[in-house]
Structures are given as C-alpha cells and as structure tokens.
Enzyme design. Sequence first.
Site, PDB file in Angstrom:
ATOM      1  N   HIS A   1      14.302 -13.701  54.069  1.00 20.97           N
ATOM      2  CA  HIS A   1      13.227 -14.886  53.954  1.00 20.97           C
ATOM      3  C   HIS A   1      13.533 -15.874  55.277  1.00 20.97           C
ATOM      4  O   HIS A   1      12.684 -16.516  55.727  1.00 20.97           O
ATOM      5  CB  HIS A   1      13.661 -15.769  52.662  1.00 20.97           C
ATOM      6  CG  HIS A   1      12.833 -15.119  51.534  1.00 20.97           C
ATOM      7  ND1 HIS A   1      11.594 -15.341  51.351  1.00 20.97           N
ATOM      8  CD2 HIS A   1      13.393 -14.773  50.242  1.00 20.97           C
ATOM      9  CE1 HIS A   1      11.333 -14.855  50.118  1.00 20.97           C
ATOM     10  NE2 HIS A   1      12.353 -14.605  49.527  1.00 20.97           N
TER      11      HIS A   1
ATOM     12  N   CYS B   1      10.077 -11.433  43.576  1.00 24.36           N
ATOM     13  CA  CYS B   1      10.195 -12.488  44.429  1.00 24.36           C
ATOM     14  C   CYS B   1       9.630 -13.795  43.918  1.00 24.36           C
ATOM     15  O   CYS B   1       8.605 -13.832  43.180  1.00 24.36           O
ATOM     16  CB  CYS B   1       9.721 -12.450  45.919  1.00 24.36           C
ATOM     17  SG  CYS B   1      10.056 -13.786  46.639  1.00 24.36           S
ATOM     18  N   LEU B   2      10.469 -15.041  43.701  1.00 24.96           N
ATOM     19  CA  LEU B   2       9.901 -16.369  43.133  1.00 24.96           C
ATOM     20  C   LEU B   2       8.763 -16.836  43.908  1.00 24.96           C
ATOM     21  O   LEU B   2       7.835 -17.532  43.234  1.00 24.96           O
ATOM     22  CB  LEU B   2      11.026 -17.516  43.201  1.00 24.96           C
ATOM     23  CG  LEU B   2      12.292 -16.968  41.962  1.00 24.96           C
ATOM     24  CD1 LEU B   2      13.158 -18.006  42.209  1.00 24.96           C
ATOM     25  CD2 LEU B   2      11.895 -16.811  40.687  1.00 24.96           C
TER      26      LEU B   2
ATOM     27  N   GLY C   1      18.159 -15.548  43.326  1.00 22.26           N
ATOM     28  CA  GLY C   1      18.268 -15.693  44.468  1.00 22.26           C
ATOM     29  C   GLY C   1      17.180 -16.619  45.174  1.00 22.26           C
ATOM     30  O   GLY C   1      16.197 -16.897  44.455  1.00 22.26           O
TER      31      GLY C   1
ATOM     32  N   GLN D   1      11.554 -20.966  50.949  1.00 23.14           N
ATOM     33  CA  GLN D   1      10.858 -20.898  49.822  1.00 23.14           C
ATOM     34  C   GLN D   1      10.677 -22.253  49.237  1.00 23.14           C
ATOM     35  O   GLN D   1       9.617 -22.359  48.170  1.00 23.14           O
ATOM     36  CB  GLN D   1      11.509 -20.061  48.760  1.00 23.14           C
ATOM     37  CG  GLN D   1      11.566 -18.371  49.147  1.00 23.14           C
ATOM     38  CD  GLN D   1      12.306 -17.443  47.842  1.00 23.14           C
ATOM     39  OE1 GLN D   1      13.570 -17.415  47.925  1.00 23.14           O
ATOM     40  NE2 GLN D   1      11.460 -17.244  47.044  1.00 23.14           N
TER      41      GLN D   1
ATOM     42  N   HIS E   1      17.526  -8.994  50.691  1.00 27.38           N
ATOM     43  CA  HIS E   1      16.041  -9.687  50.292  1.00 27.38           C
ATOM     44  C   HIS E   1      15.997 -11.307  50.641  1.00 27.38           C
ATOM     45  O   HIS E   1      15.133 -11.777  51.125  1.00 27.38           O
ATOM     46  CB  HIS E   1      15.600  -9.598  48.887  1.00 27.38           C
ATOM     47  CG  HIS E   1      14.627 -10.313  48.352  1.00 27.38           C
ATOM     48  ND1 HIS E   1      13.533  -9.603  47.871  1.00 27.38           N
ATOM     49  CD2 HIS E   1      14.212 -11.471  48.254  1.00 27.38           C
ATOM     50  CE1 HIS E   1      12.681 -10.358  47.417  1.00 27.38           C
ATOM     51  NE2 HIS E   1      13.171 -11.629  47.549  1.00 27.38           N
ATOM     52  N   GLU E   2      16.977 -12.063  50.334  1.00 29.15           N
ATOM     53  CA  GLU E   2      17.125 -13.409  50.615  1.00 29.15           C
ATOM     54  C   GLU E   2      17.325 -13.809  52.203  1.00 29.15           C
ATOM     55  O   GLU E   2      16.507 -14.577  52.575  1.00 29.15           O
ATOM     56  CB  GLU E   2      18.314 -13.972  50.009  1.00 29.15           C
ATOM     57  CG  GLU E   2      18.305 -13.905  48.415  1.00 29.15           C
ATOM     58  CD  GLU E   2      17.066 -14.405  47.927  1.00 29.15           C
ATOM     59  OE1 GLU E   2      16.330 -15.470  48.515  1.00 29.15           O
ATOM     60  OE2 GLU E   2      16.527 -13.899  46.813  1.00 29.15           O
TER      61      GLU E   2
END
Length: 182
Positions: free
Chosen positions: A152, A106-107, A47, A52, A148-149
Amino acid sequence: MAVREILIHPDERLMQVSRPVTFPLDAEVKQLIRDMADTMYDAPGVGLAAPQIGVLLRVAVTDTVWRDKEVRHDDGLPGGQRELKVWINPEFLWKSDVLATWEEGCLSVPETYGDVSRPEAVRLRWFDEHGVQHEQEFDGFQAVALQHEFDHLDGKLFISYLSPLKRKMITNRMKKLYKGQI
Ligand code: NI
C-alpha cells in the site's frame, strides 16, 4: 476514538507512493496512528496502511492476533485479545525465494478475495511509534500481512497480482457498488 473513512479502489490516492515519516513524530502523526488503529479495529481488519485513509505517509498498523469474536473465531483465541503493531518506514532486508499462496482481501477492496503468491518469509527493518528501530524475520500469516500492507505504501493493491481480466471485473464492480462515493 476516531474512525476515519477508508478509501475504496479505484481511488487515486491508493495508487500513490507514500513518503517517509520523520522523527520525532509530531502530534499529527501520533494522532494519525491512533486513528489508524481505531479504524482498523472498527472495520474490522487485521491491517491498515495510511494511504487507505488518504494520508501518504509510510505508516501501517497490523494486529494479526486480534480477532473480532463475532467474525473470526476459528483459531480459538479469546475475542478482544489485541496485539497492535505500528510499522513506520518499513524496509525489506530479505525475502525468501520460496513462495506461499494465501487468499487475500483488503479493506479498500471490500468483499473481494483472491489468491496471491508472495515470499513465505521476509526480514524487515522498521521503526515503532517511539522511534525505536527494529529488525526481525517473519513468516506465515504475518509475512503475508506485512507484505500486503507495505505494498500500500508503494501504491499497490493485492489485486495487481491477479489476472488483468479479474482485476478489471473487480474494478468495475467497485465502481458500480460505490457509485457516487469514489
Ligand atoms: Ni489492503
């Protein structure tokens, strides 16, 4: 294919509230969505949300089916199988009272994992990349990934659910690891 740079915590832009996307999508937003998919698959991740990569719009992409055959093969899916989903202006209509705990990463917080408890099921309304509105219920890993996404989009990272001490340790580690880059 355009892979964009993923911002690393504690970049200020990761803490901002993103604004809704307006329809019809302009060329810039269409390109943004393509680049987000490229960036997610390249990472690799399941994701990615627009903030991000430094764009404060309420857009996220996920692919909870795709697995990089080198990295993830535990569920027996053939490597390379993809199911890209685009989520625009998502809104939770309902969240279950029952919580489920999953280990999240997370990225934007590389090589960091932590247990997070969230509602195990959610009902969602969103628009796809064609401007079509959808409503659907999700549970399991999809429900986790979506929550989660979409956090953001409100400037929230999964580490905000961890203890203040753990969060501080993670932030310090990121600052040290990415010195000069963030
Ligand atoms: Ni994330």
